[in-house]
Write a protein that holds these residues in place. Structure first.
Motif, PDB file in Angstrom:
ATOM      1  N   ARG A   1     -11.583  -0.436  -0.924  1.00  0.00           N
ATOM      2  CA  ARG A   1     -10.989   0.883  -0.726  1.00  0.00           C
ATOM      3  C   ARG A   1     -11.581   1.864  -1.725  1.00  0.00           C
ATOM      4  O   ARG A   1     -11.801   1.533  -2.895  1.00  0.00           O
ATOM      5  CB  ARG A   1      -9.472   0.812  -0.940  1.00  0.00           C
ATOM      6  CG  ARG A   1      -8.702   0.008   0.080  1.00  0.00           C
ATOM      7  CD  ARG A   1      -8.481   0.780   1.366  1.00  0.00           C
ATOM      8  NE  ARG A   1      -7.652   1.945   1.194  1.00  0.00           N
ATOM      9  CZ  ARG A   1      -6.324   1.941   1.296  1.00  0.00           C
ATOM     10  NH1 ARG A   1      -5.686   0.811   1.555  1.00  0.00           N
ATOM     11  NH2 ARG A   1      -5.634   3.051   1.150  1.00  0.00           N
TER      12      ARG A   1
ATOM     13  N   HIS B   1     -12.353   9.878  -4.309  1.00  0.00           N
ATOM     14  CA  HIS B   1     -11.919  10.651  -3.145  1.00  0.00           C
ATOM     15  C   HIS B   1     -11.751  12.121  -3.514  1.00  0.00           C
ATOM     16  O   HIS B   1     -12.183  13.029  -2.778  1.00  0.00           O
ATOM     17  CB  HIS B   1     -10.603  10.087  -2.614  1.00  0.00           C
ATOM     18  CG  HIS B   1     -10.158  10.668  -1.312  1.00  0.00           C
ATOM     19  ND1 HIS B   1      -9.419  11.829  -1.240  1.00  0.00           N
ATOM     20  CD2 HIS B   1     -10.344  10.262  -0.026  1.00  0.00           C
ATOM     21  CE1 HIS B   1      -9.165  12.107   0.034  1.00  0.00           C
ATOM     22  NE2 HIS B   1      -9.711  11.170   0.796  1.00  0.00           N
TER      23      HIS B   1
ATOM     24  N   TRP C   1      -3.921   8.803   3.071  1.00  0.00           N
ATOM     25  CA  TRP C   1      -4.607   7.523   3.221  1.00  0.00           C
ATOM     26  C   TRP C   1      -4.056   6.483   2.258  1.00  0.00           C
ATOM     27  O   TRP C   1      -4.432   5.363   2.254  1.00  0.00           O
ATOM     28  CB  TRP C   1      -6.112   7.701   2.975  1.00  0.00           C
ATOM     29  CG  TRP C   1      -6.459   8.235   1.626  1.00  0.00           C
ATOM     30  CD1 TRP C   1      -6.335   9.505   1.168  1.00  0.00           C
ATOM     31  CD2 TRP C   1      -6.973   7.477   0.531  1.00  0.00           C
ATOM     32  NE1 TRP C   1      -6.732   9.601  -0.132  1.00  0.00           N
ATOM     33  CE2 TRP C   1      -7.143   8.378  -0.561  1.00  0.00           C
ATOM     34  CE3 TRP C   1      -7.316   6.138   0.344  1.00  0.00           C
ATOM     35  CZ2 TRP C   1      -7.628   7.962  -1.818  1.00  0.00           C
ATOM     36  CZ3 TRP C   1      -7.809   5.736  -0.886  1.00  0.00           C
ATOM     37  CH2 TRP C   1      -7.953   6.646  -1.958  1.00  0.00           C
TER      38      TRP C   1
ATOM     39  N   GLY D   1       0.822  -1.208   0.000  1.00  0.00           N
ATOM     40  CA  GLY D   1       0.000   0.000   0.000  1.00  0.00           C
ATOM     41  C   GLY D   1       0.853   1.253   0.000  1.00  0.00           C
ATOM     42  O   GLY D   1       0.541   2.237  -0.689  1.00  0.00           O
TER      43      GLY D   1
ATOM     44  N   ASP E   1     -14.835   3.061   3.921  1.00  0.00           N
ATOM     45  CA  ASP E   1     -14.394   2.022   2.992  1.00  0.00           C
ATOM     46  C   ASP E   1     -13.831   0.856   3.799  1.00  0.00           C
ATOM     47  O   ASP E   1     -13.994   0.797   5.020  1.00  0.00           O
ATOM     48  CB  ASP E   1     -13.402   2.574   1.953  1.00  0.00           C
ATOM     49  CG  ASP E   1     -12.058   2.981   2.553  1.00  0.00           C
ATOM     50  OD1 ASP E   1     -11.786   2.654   3.727  1.00  0.00           O
ATOM     51  OD2 ASP E   1     -11.263   3.625   1.841  1.00  0.00           O
ATOM     52  N   SER E   2     -13.176  -0.064   3.146  1.00  0.00           N
ATOM     53  CA  SER E   2     -12.721  -1.279   3.841  1.00  0.00           C
ATOM     54  C   SER E   2     -11.565  -1.012   4.791  1.00  0.00           C
ATOM     55  O   SER E   2     -11.192  -1.891   5.581  1.00  0.00           O
ATOM     56  CB  SER E   2     -12.291  -2.333   2.812  1.00  0.00           C
ATOM     57  OG  SER E   2     -11.213  -1.840   2.021  1.00  0.00           O
ATOM     58  N   ASN E   3     -11.012   0.195   4.739  1.00  0.00           N
ATOM     59  CA  ASN E   3      -9.828   0.480   5.543  1.00  0.00           C
ATOM     60  C   ASN E   3     -10.044   1.542   6.616  1.00  0.00           C
ATOM     61  O   ASN E   3      -9.502   1.447   7.717  1.00  0.00           O
ATOM     62  CB  ASN E   3      -8.688   0.928   4.624  1.00  0.00           C
ATOM     63  CG  ASN E   3      -7.358   1.015   5.350  1.00  0.00           C
ATOM     64  OD1 ASN E   3      -6.932   0.064   5.985  1.00  0.00           O
ATOM     65  ND2 ASN E   3      -6.714   2.177   5.258  1.00  0.00           N
TER      66      ASN E   3
END
Length: 750
Positions: A708, A714, A750, A555, A732-734
């Motif tokens: 995500r 975004h 992020w 990431g 979101d998933s994070n």
């Protein structure tokens, strides 16, 4: 629940008027009044409320005892509002009258009203204080129970035993021991209670010490030791105590059966079960549960079918077994066949649906539960709040909040912690903090939930402030606390603070770094662009990096467009988790942003060869108690035409404001115009557009996405929040993103 102001009014209306005609509330009672009072009590105990009322109305003369008999009868038959009305009409209420209503309020979980009545009582006795001690203890409010215990001017055996039991039931055995040591006049019940407290916590050495010192033992004492050793896995000692016991009852035998079963020794459990001189439903349930715990549902059903004495617990065991085995159809069949259901039955079925991901079925069953007039216990409330949290059904969660307060669970830790998690996962920070501040009894889970909640929302400063508050209390930070603290630093860019906490947590808090802490640090360093330090930390770890750690590094490679490091991290992940579709997509994003379309194509071929399927992205939101789901290019929503028309107009307006499509996010080598078209109809954009159209101005738009959020969405949401003047909260998933006035709470970090 009856509002406290009604109770205050009821007490104020307690005038000292002289008895009306037919009301003899003092002096010597005649035999007829005594006889009729007894008859009223008999009718009420049998549930014949109407008969008692007719007898009461026909009485030419009444005493305070007459009113008390009616008051107690209404309370025991669940007629609390009628009991309150009757209480207002008692000419000369005595302490028994007040205690009866106080107990009724406490039993019905109206603790706020119970406290109001307690404060208004002109005379209080030991029964009054014992009711307050036990009622607050039963709801986990041990500190309040102790307050009433200390207030009691005279304490009887019930007071002392009640307070001791309150500590034991809530796992506060050290405080129980201190109370126990403060006096010497304890009966066998008290010794057994404290001994059971140690046994339940697995502290068998201390339980044995008490057992050895007991002046007099009974069969409960022996059963406590047998079951304690069995629960702790020491079946040799459990069997020794069993063999030494001078008297055994069915519970002694059952404790051994359960012990063998819980330790996976099914043959031994069955041998003891077959040798039992007598069995009760608990014995049968223990053996059925033994098969259920090992997922041997056919064996469990064979035994269940021949049980001579099934009870609701037997049915619940089978229901839970099927549910835990993922056999939801069988679980529902058992549930529907049950001759009698209790709160545990409903909670088990709700949990089965919730854990299986069937959120809609969970909420539908809850509605049916209400229609059947079933009582919602703490487990059911926690399960329902968890379901609301999973699908971000905030409106439903807030309705549950109101109901659990009426049920008297609002301030307890068990449901209170679930409530905190619900509000944080639904993005309602204000109500989450309010719920936390209103909790009268917090534990480590409470503090950890708030710290992690702020961390996931990117509010690192607030998370660390709560951490400082926690450190000022008697609650000790644990490894989960530090994960939340490090995550808060990571999501908020507080790099130096995160490093400081990581390297001092063992010295300051006695927490040894686990893989989760290292993952947070790799993420923190990676996000900050300190990739070499992140790799160095991975090399120095006392264990091998797992897929999550490599994922954090991957990431970071995406953020800083380091395709070589990203490729190296991805290869490690593919070795550990070859079917992790998200990592293939993440590496493809890195290649696409660098224009390496040949490598993007290779990734797509690799996924096909390995049978890895990309998880489709979808978003959802709750509007007026209904959940709306959207997928990319959605063409099934009933209001799709209206949504698309609005989105086209919105796209034009944000472009005029300076928005530019992030076409490099598209994983296809096509023209920019086509890329823009593909980005325009992402699921989260459709959801936000629907929210703007249907959610009143002034209220936040809350959207959940299973993956995500992409960089283009975004960026677009920052412009949309400014142009529309709306707060957009995206989970979101994070993590969470709060878009307001053209910026995001994450600070684009992020």
């Amino acid at each position: 629940m009856l509002p406290s102001r009604h109770l205050r009014a009821a007490v104020r209306q307690r005038s000292h008027r002289p008895p009306a005609a037919g009301e003899a509330c003092s002096g010597k009672l005649d035999a007829d009044v005594i006889r009729r009072n007894k008859a009223i009590t008999v009718h009420m105990r049998a549930g014949r409320v109407g008969e008692a009322e007719r007898l009461f109305d026909a009485m030419p003369s009444r005493s305070t005892s007459t009113y008390n008999a009616m008051l107690a009868g209404y309370a025991s038959n669940g007629r609390l509002p009628v009991a309150l009305s009757l209480f207002r009409s008692i000419p000369r209420p005595d302490t028994f009258s007040y205690n009866t209503l106080l107990h009724a309020l406490a039993v019905s979980s109206s603790l706020t009203d119970a406290r109001s009545l307690f404060d208004e009582m002109p005379v209080k006795d030991s029964v009054t204080y014992n009711v307050m001690i036990s009622s607050h203890a039963n709801h986990g409010l041990v500190s309040l129970a102790r307050k009433y215990f200390d207030l009691a001017p005279e304490k009887d055996a019930v007071s002392w035993n009640g307070m001791l039991a309150a500590y034991v039931r809530n796992g506060r055995v050290q405080e129980a021991r201190e109370l126990f040591n403060s006096r010497t006049e304890w009966d066998a019940i008290s010794w057994n209670a404290l001994m059971a407290g140690y046994a339940q916590l697995g502290r068998m050495a201390e339980a044995q010490e008490l057992f050895d010192r007991m002046p007099q033992r009974d069969v409960v004492s022996w059963n406590t030791m047998v079951s304690g050793y069995a629960r702790g896995g020491d079946m040799v000692e459990a069997r020794r105590m069993f063999d030494m016991a001078p008297v055994r009852d069915v519970f002694t035998w059952t404790a051994v059966v359960s012990g063998y079963a819980q330790n996976g020794m099914l043959e031994d459990a069955r041998m003891v079960f077959d040798a039992m001189p007598e069995r009760n439903p608990v014995s049968w349930n223990a053996m059925v549960a033994a098969y259920v715990q090992r997922r041997m549902m056919e064996k469990a059903k064979e035994l269940f079918d021949i049980m001579p004495c099934r009870n609701v617990a037997s049915w619940n065991t089978m229901l839970t077994g099927y549910a835990q085995a993922g056999m939801l159809d069988e679980a529902r069949a058992v549930f529907d066949m049950m001759p009698q259901k209790d709160a545990v039955s409903w909670a088990a079925m709700l949990a089965a649906y919730a854990q299986g991901g069937f959120s809609e079925e969970t909420l539908q069953l809850f509605i049916k539960m209400g229609q059947c007039g079933e009582w919602v216990n703490r487990s059911a409330f926690a399960c329902l709040l968890s379901t609301c949290a999973d699908i971000a059904a905030l409106e439903c969660g807030m309705q549950l909040h109101g109901r659990l307060i009426k049920a008297g669970y609002g301030l307890g830790r068990f449901v209170g912690n679930a409530l905190l998690a619900m509000y944080f996962k639904c993005g309602n920070m204000e109500d989450a903090r309010n719920a936390f501040e209103q909790m009268e009894d917090r534990d480590a889970v409470s503090w950890n939930t708030v710290i992690a909640g702020y961390a996931r929302h990117g509010f690192g400063k607030e998370a660390l402030e709560v951490f400082d508050m926690m450190r000022a209390t008697s609650t000790k930070p644990d490894d989960i606390t530090l994960v939340g603290v490090l995550a808060a630093c990571s999501h908020s860019g507080l790099v130096e603070k995160g490093i400081s906490y990581f390297y001092s947590m063992h010295h300051d808090f006695g927490v040894t770094a686990k893989p989760e802490h290292y993952t947070c640090m790799i993420d923190l360093l990676g996000r900050a662009g300190r990739l070499d330090e992140a790799q160095g930390l991975m090399k120095d770890m006392p264990f091998e990096p797992d897929a999550t750690m490599w994922g954090a590094l991957l990431g970071a490679s995406r953020i800083h467009r380091n395709s070589e490091l990203g490729k190296s991290a991805a290869e490690k992940i593919f070795e550990l988790e070859p079917e992790n579709a998200g990592m293939y997509v993440l590496l493809s994003n890195i290649y696409a942003s660098s224009g390496k379309w040949r490598d993007v194509g290779k990734m797509r071929v690799m996924m096909e060869d390995r049978g890895v399927k990309k998880v489709p992205g979808f978003s959802w939101m709750e509007v007026q108690n209904k959940v709306h789901t959207f997928s990319v290019g959605d063409c099934v929503h009933p209001e799709k035409e209206k949504i698309y028309a609005f989105l086209e107009d919105l796209d034009m307006r944000i472009k005029k404001a300076g928005y530019v499509s992030a076409t490099e996010m598209v994983l296809h080598d096509v023209e920019d115009e086509e890329k823009e078209h593909m980005l325009k109809y992402h699921s989260e954009k459709l959801a936000v557009a629907y929210g703007i159209l249907n959610i009143p101005v002034g209220r936040p738009i809350r959207v959940i996405k299973n993956l995500r959020v992409c960089g283009d969405c975004h960026n677009a949401f920052k412009y949309i929040s400014a142009i529309e003047g709306r707060l957009i909260i995206l989970r979101d998933s994070n993590r969470f993103h709060h878009f307001r006035d053209g910026s995001c709470s994450c600070g684009d970090y992020w």
